[in-house]
Design an enzyme around this catalytic site. Structure first.
Site, PDB file in Angstrom:
ATOM      1  N   VAL A   1      39.096  40.913  44.715  1.00 33.20           N
ATOM      2  CA  VAL A   1      39.587  39.945  43.735  1.00 33.20           C
ATOM      3  C   VAL A   1      40.604  40.532  42.754  1.00 33.20           C
ATOM      4  CG1 VAL A   1      37.684  40.194  42.065  1.00 33.20           C
ATOM      5  CG2 VAL A   1      38.863  38.024  42.286  1.00 33.20           C
TER       6      VAL A   1
ATOM      7  N   ARG B   1      22.830  41.394  33.433  1.00 38.24           N
ATOM      8  CA  ARG B   1      22.066  40.763  32.352  1.00 38.24           C
ATOM      9  C   ARG B   1      20.742  40.208  32.877  1.00 38.24           C
ATOM     10  NH1 ARG B   1      26.175  36.704  29.863  1.00 38.24           N
ATOM     11  NH2 ARG B   1      24.653  36.460  28.191  1.00 38.24           N
TER      12      ARG B   1
ATOM     13  N   HIS C   1      35.886  44.950  40.835  1.00 40.67           N
ATOM     14  CA  HIS C   1      34.783  44.188  41.436  1.00 40.67           C
ATOM     15  C   HIS C   1      34.579  44.804  42.819  1.00 40.67           C
ATOM     16  CE1 HIS C   1      32.154  41.047  42.784  1.00 40.67           C
ATOM     17  NE2 HIS C   1      32.987  40.681  43.729  1.00 40.67           N
TER      18      HIS C   1
END
Ligand code: NAD
Length: 303
Positions: free
Chosen positions: A123, A154, A176
Site C-alpha cells: 500500500v 490496540r 505496512h
C-alpha cells in the site's frame, strides 16, 4: 449535500468496505462500484440494495464507470491482482503498478479533485504511484498505511490488560509490511505510560503478533478484509466529516520523498498535517529501515 464515494476493485476488500459503509451511519449518501468484472458487481449492487430497508441511513448504490469519479469526494482503490505461481514480488508489483497507471489516469480524466484512498498492497508503494500518476497534491492521497496494524495492536493490548481498545493510545508506524514497528516510548493507556502495564520485551512480542496477524488470517481463510473495510470507513468519516482525526495512514514524507505509515491529521482535504511523534534511537532506525524498503520497491517499478 452529495457525499459520493467510488469504489474501484470490488473483491473481498472493496466489498467489505461497501458493506461496512452501508451498516454504519456515515456521511456517505452515494456509493458507486467499478470493477473489471461488472457482471459480478451488478450482483453485488443488487445484494447491497436489498439491505436498504434495514440500513441505518439512505445510500444510493449503483454500478458505474470512471465518469462517476468527476464529483466524488473519495475514490477508494482496492483493485489488484494476486501473485501467480512462480511470479516474484517485484513482477507482481510491476503488474499492479500498470493497473494503477490505467485506473488513476481514467479517474483523473473525469476531472476528479477529491481524495484518493488506497488499499491495494504494497500500500505504501501504491500510494506513491497514485501520487505520481494523478499529479494531485500529496495531501489528496491517503494510503491505509498502518491503520489496520494499529487497530490490531490496540485490540491485542486491550484484551491483554482488559481495557477497551479505544482507550489504548499506541501506534504501529512505518511500512505496512514486515518492517512495521510499534512505538513503545510514546504509547499510553488512560494517560499512563505503557511501561506501567507491559514491559518492553512483552511489547516486542505483541508487535510480532501484530506483524504476523495478516499471515495467520490468510493461512486460515485465504484473505483479510473485514478489518481493513471498517478501518477505511473510519478514514472516510474523517475525510467527509472534516473531523481532524489522527490516524496512522500512509502519507507523503517530503524529506525522503516516500509514502510511509505515520500518524497524521485527516480532514476534508485528506492529510492536514503529519504528527512527528518523539521516537527513541531504536524507533528512528526502524522507521529509516521501513523508508529504505519502500523506496527500493518504488524504484523497482519499471515504466
Ligand atoms: P480480490 O482479488 O478479492 O479483489 C481484487 C479486485 O480487483 C477483483 O474484483 C478484480 O476484478 C479487481 N480488479 C483487478 N484489476 C482491475 C482493474 N484494472 N480495474 C478494476 N478492477 C480491477 O482481492 P482483495 O482480497 O479484495 O484484495 C485487494 C487488495 O487489497 C490486495 O492488494 C490486498 O493485498 C489488499 N489488502 C490491503 C490491506 C491493507 O491493510 N491495506 C488489507 C487487506 C488486503
Amino acid at each position: 449535500m452529495k457525499n459520493k464515494v467510488v469504489i474501484i476493485g470490488c473483491g473481498n476488500v472493496g466489498m467489505a468496505y461497501a458493506y461496512a459503509l452501508l451498516n454504519q451511519r456515515t456521511f456517505v449518501n452515494e456509493m458507486v462500484l467499478i470493477d473489471l468484472d461488472m457482471k459480478r458487481v451488478e450482483g453485488e449492487v443488487m445484494d447491497l440494495q436489498h439491505c436498504l430497508a434495514f440500513a441505518p441511513s439512505k445510500i444510493d448504490i449503483k454500478c458505474g464507470d470512471y465518469t462517476d469519479c468527476s464529483d466524488a469526494k473519495v475514490v477508494m482503490i482496492a483493485a489488484g491482482v494476486n501473485q501467480s505461481p512462480g511470479e516474484t514480488r517485484i513482477d507482481l508489483l510491476a503488474r499492479n503498478a500498470a493497473i494503477f497507471k490505467d485506473i488513476v489516469s481514467k479517474v483523473m480524466e473525469s476531472g476528479f479533485n477529491g481524495v484518493f484512498l488506497v488499499a491495494t498492497n504494497p500500500v505504501d508503494v501504491m500510494s506513491q504511484l497514485t501520487y505520481k500518476y494523478s499529479g494531485l497534491p500529496s495531501n489528496q492521497i491517503v494510503g491505509t498505511g498502518t491503520t489496520l496494524d494499529t487497530a490490531r495492536l490496540r485490540q491485542i493490548i486491550g484484551s491483554r490488560i482488559n481495557v477497551n481498545p479505544k482507550d489504548v493510545s499506541a501506534y504501529v508506524m512505518g511500512e505496512h509490511g514486515d518492517s512495521a514497528f510499534v512505538t513503545y516510548s510514546s504509547a499510553t493507556i488512560g494517560g499512563e505510560k505503557i511501561s506501567d502495564f507491559i514491559n518492553e520485551e512483552d511489547y516486542s512480542t505483541i508487535c510480532h503478533q501484530v506483524r504476523k496477524a495478516a499471515y495467520e488470517i490468510i493461512e486460515r481463510k485465504g484473505a483479510t478484509y473485514y478489518g481493513i473495510g471498517v478501518a477505511m470507513v473510519f478514514i472516510t468519516n474523517a475525510i467527509l466529516g472534516d473531523e481532524n482525526t489522527i490516524l496512522t495512514v500512509s502519507v507523503h514524507d517530503q524529506n525522503n520523498d516516500v509514502f510511509v505509515g505515520l500518524p497524521a491529521v485527516i480532514n476534508k482535504d485528506g492529510v492536514k498535517q503529519k504528527i512527528y511523534v518523539n521516537l527513541n534511537d531504536k524507533e528512528t532506525r526502524q522507521l529509516q529501515t521501513s523508508i529504505d524498503i519502500i523506496k527500493e520497491a518504488v524504484e523497482s517499478v519499471k515504466e
